[in-house]
Motif scaffolding. Structure first.
Motif, PDB file in Angstrom:
ATOM      1  N   ARG A 131     -19.994  63.526  24.424  1.00 18.92           N
ATOM      2  CA  ARG A 131     -20.503  63.713  25.776  1.00 18.92           C
ATOM      3  C   ARG A 131     -19.726  64.802  26.513  1.00 18.92           C
ATOM      4  O   ARG A 131     -20.307  65.598  27.262  1.00 18.92           O
ATOM      5  N   THR A 132     -18.424  64.846  26.302  1.00 19.78           N
ATOM      6  CA  THR A 132     -17.620  65.902  26.927  1.00 19.78           C
ATOM      7  C   THR A 132     -18.084  67.277  26.452  1.00 19.78           C
ATOM      8  O   THR A 132     -18.230  68.214  27.247  1.00 19.78           O
ATOM      9  N   ALA A 133     -18.323  67.389  25.143  1.00 16.43           N
ATOM     10  CA  ALA A 133     -18.803  68.667  24.604  1.00 16.43           C
ATOM     11  C   ALA A 133     -20.138  69.045  25.214  1.00 16.43           C
ATOM     12  O   ALA A 133     -20.393  70.224  25.517  1.00 16.43           O
ATOM     13  N   ALA A 134     -21.021  68.049  25.417  1.00 16.78           N
ATOM     14  CA  ALA A 134     -22.336  68.340  25.992  1.00 16.78           C
ATOM     15  C   ALA A 134     -22.212  68.881  27.406  1.00 16.78           C
ATOM     16  O   ALA A 134     -23.032  69.709  27.832  1.00 16.78           O
ATOM     17  N   VAL A 135     -21.205  68.432  28.152  1.00 16.49           N
ATOM     18  CA  VAL A 135     -21.015  68.903  29.526  1.00 16.49           C
ATOM     19  C   VAL A 135     -20.310  70.259  29.549  1.00 16.49           C
ATOM     20  O   VAL A 135     -20.606  71.117  30.372  1.00 16.49           O
ATOM     21  N   VAL A 136     -19.382  70.465  28.618  1.00 15.37           N
ATOM     22  CA  VAL A 136     -18.643  71.738  28.578  1.00 15.37           C
ATOM     23  C   VAL A 136     -19.594  72.903  28.345  1.00 15.37           C
ATOM     24  O   VAL A 136     -19.533  73.938  29.018  1.00 15.37           O
ATOM     25  N   GLY A 137     -20.507  72.767  27.389  1.00 10.13           N
ATOM     26  CA  GLY A 137     -21.447  73.861  27.117  1.00 10.13           C
ATOM     27  C   GLY A 137     -21.828  73.898  25.655  1.00 10.13           C
ATOM     28  O   GLY A 137     -21.283  73.163  24.832  1.00 10.13           O
ATOM     29  N   ASP A 138     -22.749  74.784  25.350  1.00 10.15           N
ATOM     30  CA  ASP A 138     -23.222  74.920  23.978  1.00 10.15           C
ATOM     31  C   ASP A 138     -23.448  76.394  23.700  1.00 10.15           C
ATOM     32  O   ASP A 138     -24.360  76.996  24.293  1.00 10.15           O
TER      33      ASP A 138
END
Length: 958
Positions: free
Chosen positions: A272-279
């Protein structure tokens, strides 16, 4: 076994044999020296990304340098997101610090040059995924690359969803130049056999009816294979007449989400943290951010990779990305709004601690800041200012997010921010939104507010760029009734709108502006605007002494100022430069346009640079440099498209058509002139009139004199052309007279020639007198007085020579040569032609030079008594005929390639039009072409047989 049955290849691709073959063929084009645009389009899950990955693999195996980029749903405002890996060397969360501050036109050129320099001379493949989510900066850069001609073979491969493809992406792809071979792949649904093969490759169970449920979508098929009975039941009914739409998509999202929710709390928190940080995301940054909830976050990320929830980013760097955007979207939304808000704020704090620029903080600040958060607003404003010159659309996005954060009571700060937002919208090409913001701002500002004058100047500019001259004049009329210290600027701006609308009261308002600006308390900026506008208005009106004096005073006020001091004066420079073009001071005009363009580039005022560039085209054309004019036209056209302003694009195209007339003749200019007129519409404004008059000149040179007269009558407002600027009226009267002479009606042309001479004497501009004299010479030649015609044509040429307009001088020398040849003075005619060729060749006026060279060769010494060249010499300027062409066919081909119509060729060769058509038909067959345009496009060596161009007067040995 069915012929359609397929098995997965070594890379897990199923049912994509034909698509793979097309990718391989497209890559092979690079080896043949051709650039390629590969467009892959389809709905989510159809395998666009897999095909791009396969293309990248093919390219790397083929020795190509691969640049990969991917856009993502929640980072649409990140500047140049599609090219992040290329710009950074290795992508990282913050954009590169060197990126902000570059003017976007210059930045586009630099990036295109960097692409050309990659790979040590080998092929380069640029792979851009999910381009429907790209920011404006990425799409503008893509459009610039695709509109150009790469220095070496280049492949641009893009993938996007058609239903989410915006106008800018459509425009970028539609404007691809002929230098690119285009391929478009729409991945088709998998067959039932393909779905079964996919299940075998994955080792999954393929339940009955799966193909019907997934409709051949590979992503849906994969997901439903692992969904179990509940997932399959959720997908039931899809595609049936009474089934609800979107069931399969929703079921797939739930399946993907269930896969994530099955994780333990710690790895789920990392995901979830990765999803908020960006892609894509930096694994080290995500690990540090998630450390509090998952101390072993780095190891957990490795586990997420093993589960194929995340995978290495396609650029080949250290970044990771989600397996599919649908998965990232599902995880992001499932995290919950409160958790997302807190995480965005934690990301802002972590990036700030790292010293990241405001552009890296801004996307997260925009999603987490609350009203009243002045610090957050300041971050957004800093980010916007840093990219205002390079990606104004991103700047506008962040400014629009910052404005609601400021408290209502901070009216001064809100006004300043609204003005900056309108500026960003104008620069980004969202002119209508900028206009609305400015109208709202002016309605709220008191008459003595400090920002009112700046808002009015920007609104006037936006109205002019949109062609809304009457509306702009009306606003300024109301404003002028307020009086106050800004009255000189208001009156000057009003006059600017009125002169473009063709309204005669402009001169009264601009004279009043100059009187008001004479007050010692008025700022230099207002005085300059008043004087520059007066110079333009008086020149259009024909009051040349007043215009020259205003231009002299304005030039004096500008002298000695630095580029930084010129930044707020670019509109003044534009008005002054255009006035000097009309006043036949092209050298001074070019200097002012050049200074203005340099200041605009440094200060990010790209919305003003278009106006300056269009003026520069005409100035350098007058100075005789066609190549420089076309370079400026390329830039002006590009800037106009970035502004998305049809009136400005029409103006730029009309100036380009004028330059193309000199280089390529009417065959090369016609399509551009026609497009300019279409874009300009049917208004009566100044710029639309210019576009139509240039089209009239094209039609005249094509030999369609009746159509030229009709267009001139329409563009000029009827008999006498009252809609034409008084200072340019002699030239257009001369064009009218030439059309009548071409129709064989010299008795009707004579009064127009007399009026042109009278008008030229009244305005006392030498070049206008030169145009009138040239018309007089043409009339004398056509009425049987070649001696008088030669004398007047040489007088016209000398006039243009003195006022520094070499191309017009060369045109008059061509006319003088015809008159001298008609009077038997062939040697003198050849001297005139030699001078005309020299001017045309030096200035890049290929059409003019070719006509001079052809006519020089026609006046062969072998047919005259007064010219005796050495016996061994080939007559200079004479072209070698290809085998099979007769002398007459060669003469016809050469004249047609110089831009003459069949009727004009017939007139020159003293034959019938039908005879010209017959010669052309035979020449087409012998040269292997089927159309006039193909003949014109042929290289000179294909016609001459030797590829050489011989200057008239220079002997050539066999």
């Amino acid at each position: 076994m069915s012929g359609r049955r397929r098995t997965a290849d070594a890379h897990g691709l199923v049912g994509r044999g034909s698509e793979l073959r097309r990718l391989q063929r497209a890559f092979a084009c690079l080896g043949e020296g051709r650039s390629v645009l590969m467009e892959i389009t389809g709905e989510p899950g159809m395998g666009k990304t897999r095909l791009l990955d396969e293309l990248a693999r093919i390219a790397r195996c083929g020795g190509a340098t691969v640049v990969a980029g991917r856009c993502s749903e929640y980072e649409r405002a990140r500047p140049f997101s599609a090219f992040a890996a290329f710009l950074d060397g290795e992508a990282s969360p913050p954009p590169p610090g060197s990126l902000p501050g570059l003017e976007r036109g210059r930045f586009h050129r630099e990036m295109a040059e960097r692409l050309d320099g990659l790979g040590g001379g080998g092929p380069v493949v640029v792979v851009l995924d999910d381009l429907h989510w790209a920011d404006n900066g990425s799409l503008e850069l893509l459009r610039h690359i695709l509109r150009g001609t790469p220095a070496r073979p280049l492949m641009i491969a893009v993938a996007h969803r058609p239903r989410q493809t915006g106008e800018l992406l459509v425009d970028a792809l539609a404007g691809t130049s002929a230098a690119f071979h285009r391929e478009r792949i729409v991945p088709r649904p998998l067959s039932e056999e393909d779905v079964a093969a996919l299940a075998r490759f994955l080792g999954a169970f393929c339940p009955p009816g799966l193909h019907a449920r997934c409709e051949g979508n590979p992503l849906y098929a994969r997901a439903l294979m692992t969904a179990g009975p509940e997932g399959l039941r959720a997908a039931d009914g899809h595609g049936e007449a009474d089934g609800p739409p979107g069931d399969v998509a929703d079921a797939v999202a739930q399946v993907l989400l269930a896969e994530a929710r099955a994780l333990d709390p710690a790895p789920l928190a990392v995901l979830r943290t990765a999803a908020v940080v960006g892609d894509p995301f930096d694994p080290e940054f995500v690990s540090g951010l998630a450390h509090a909830e998952a101390p072993d976050a780095a190891a957990l990320l490795d586990g997420l990779r093993e589960r194929d929830l995340v995978r290495p980013e396609p650029s080949g760097g250290r970044l990771l990305c989600f397996r599919h955007p649908v998965l990232r979207h599902a995880v992001y939304q499932d995290a919950g709004p409160g958790w997302r808000l807190v995480t965005h704020r934690r990301i802002v704090a972590a990036l700030a601690e790292r010293g990241a620029p405001a552009t890296a903080l801004a996307p997260h600040v925009a999603r987490s800041a609350a009203p009243g958060d002045r610090e957050a607003a300041a971050v957004l404003v800093r980010a916007a200012r840093s990219v205002l010159t390079s990606v104004p659309a991103s700047a506008a996005h962040w400014l629009s997010r910052a404005l609601p954060l400021l408290p209502e009571e901070e009216s001064e700060a809100r006004c300043e921010l609204s003005l900056l937002l309108a500026h960003a919208c104008a620069a980004a090409g969202d002119l209508e939104r900028g206009r609305r913001i400015l109208h709202d701002l002016l309605a709220a500002l008191p008459s003595d507010a400090p920002h009112r004058a700046a808002a009015l100047r920007l609104l006037s500019l936006v109205d002019r760029m949109q062609g809304k001259y009457e509306e702009g004049a009306a606003v300024l009329h109301e404003e002028s009734r307020r009086g106050g210290p800004d009255l000189p600027s208001v009156l000057a701006l009003r006059a600017s709108c009125e002169v473009l609308a063709g309204r005669h009261q402009a001169v009264g308002h601009v004279r009043r502006a100059v009187r008001a600006a004479a007050d010692g308390s008025v700022a230099d900026e207002a005085r300059l605007l008043a004087l520059g506008t007066r110079a333009l208005v008086e020149a259009c009106r024909g009051s040349v002494p007043h215009a020259l004096e205003a231009a002299r005073q304005a030039t004096g006020l500008l002298s000695g100022r630095s580029d930084e001091e010129l930044a707020p004066l670019l509109d003044c420079l534009g008005q002054l430069g255009w006035a000097q073009v009309l006043l036949e001071q092209p050298g001074r005009a070019s200097e002012h346009f050049t200074r203005g363009l340099r200041a605009a580039e440094r200060t990010g005022q790209s919305h003003l640079s278009t106006y300056l560039l269009v003026g520069q085209i005409l100035a350098v054309l007058r100075l005789g440099d066609v190549r420089a004019a076309l370079r400026a036209a390329d830039e002006a056209e590009e800037r106009s498209r970035l502004l998305r302003s049809d009136p400005m694009l029409a103006f730029a195209l009309s100036m380009r058509a004028g330059a193309l007339l000199w280089r390529d003749g009417p065959a090369g200019a016609a399509a551009v002139a026609e497009q300019a007129v279409r874009l300009g519409g049917r208004g009566r404004g100044w710029w639309t009139g210019v576009a139509r008059r240039i089209l009239a000149r094209v039609r005249l040179l094509e030999g369609d004199a009746l159509e030229a007269l009709r267009i001139l009558d329409d563009a000029g407002g009827g008999p006498g052309m009252p809609g034409v600027d008084v200072c340019a009226l002699p030239m257009w009267l001369a064009v009218q007279a030439e059309a009548l002479m071409l129709l064989g009606r010299p008795h009707e042309a004579e009064p127009l020639v007399r009026e042109a001479l009278t008008r030229a004497a009244a305005v006392a501009l030498p070049a206008q007198r030169g145009h009138a004299l040239a018309a007089r010479a043409e009339l004398l030649l056509r009425t049987g007085d070649p001696v008088g015609a030669a004398s007047v044509a040489r007088w016209a040429a000398a006039t243009f020579e003195r006022c520094g307009q070499p191309l017009e001088e060369a045109r008059c020398r061509l006319l003088a040569a015809e008159a001298r040849a008609a009077s038997g003075r062939v040697g003198a005619a050849r001297t005139e032609l030699s001078r005309a060729w020299t001017i045309g060749d030096a200035g890049g006026a290929r059409s003019l030079a070719d006509r001079a060279a052809y006519r020089y060769g026609q006046l062969s010494p072998s047919s005259t008594a007064d010219v005796r060249p050495p016996a061994a010499a080939t007559p200079p300027g004479e072209r070698v005929r290809p085998a099979g062409l007769t002398h007459r066919e060669h003469d016809v081909v050469t004249l047609v390639r110089s831009g003459l119509t069949n009727a004009q060729v017939a007139d020159r060769l003293h034959v019938t039009v039908k005879a010209v058509e017959a010669h052309l038909t035979r020449a087409y067959r012998k040269l292997g072409v089927t159309s006039r345009s193909a003949l014109v496009a042929m290289g000179t060596h294909e016609i001459s047989g030797d590829g050489t161009t011989t200057a008239p007067g220079a002997a050539r040995t066999p």
